[in-house]
Write a protein that holds these residues in place. Structure first.
Motif: not given
Length: 166
Positions: A115, A134-136, A144
């Protein structure tokens, strides 16, 4: 921390306390600078009236608590950038989620998610526009998936959007 010699004098400082038992080491400062509090459930209190508590929960993590009661007694955690000239895309703070001890290496040990708060432009007396991202990750670097802009716009990367229960 070992036998002394002309080239070695590593020393630790142990703090021993006891209530109804023999005093034992509850905290120690090692020669390398590591400070260890070795009691499950131990707390560190901050402030003149010890109103902020950081408590260890065995096998779980940490709790940050304002021990006062009533309205306005919630703890806060503030990330402050030391930069004195915030420009566009400067990161103001970041939380990373990783598994660096994962045994399979490569993608498994880099950030799995993060984050990030970053500036949307140069900060000025009348501007502090900031986005929250918010990145995954699914393989390799994080990307992002959701971004909240200072305008209130929400940007969602490609993918399914689900509302309610599934």
């Amino acid at each position: 921390e070992g036998d002394f010699s002309s080239s070695s004098n590593a020393t630790a400082l142990h703090f021993l306390t006891g209530a109804s038992e023999a005093a034992s080491s509850k905290m120690h400062l090692g020669s390398g600078g590591d400070l260890s509090i070795s009691t499950d459930g131990a707390s560190i209190f901050f402030g003149a009236s010890s109103e902020i508590e950081l408590r260890h929960v065995a096998d779980d993590g940490l709790i940050l608590k304002h021990v006062g009661t009533g309205d306005g007694k919630e703890p806060s955690l503030t990330f402050q950038a030391g930069d004195n000239d915030i420009a566009q895309d400067d990161v103001l703070g970041q939380i990373n989620f990783q598994a660096p001890d994962e045994g399979t290496g490569t993608d498994a040990i880099v950030a799995g998610a993060d984050i990030i708060a970053f500036s949307e432009g140069n900060f000025a007396a009348d501007n502090n526009a900031t986005s929250l991202s918010i990145r995954t990750a699914s393989s390799g670097a994080v990307g992002t998936v959701l971004q909240a802009k200072s305008t209130g716009d929400i940007h969602i990367s490609s993918g399914d959007i689900t509302f309610g229960t599934s």
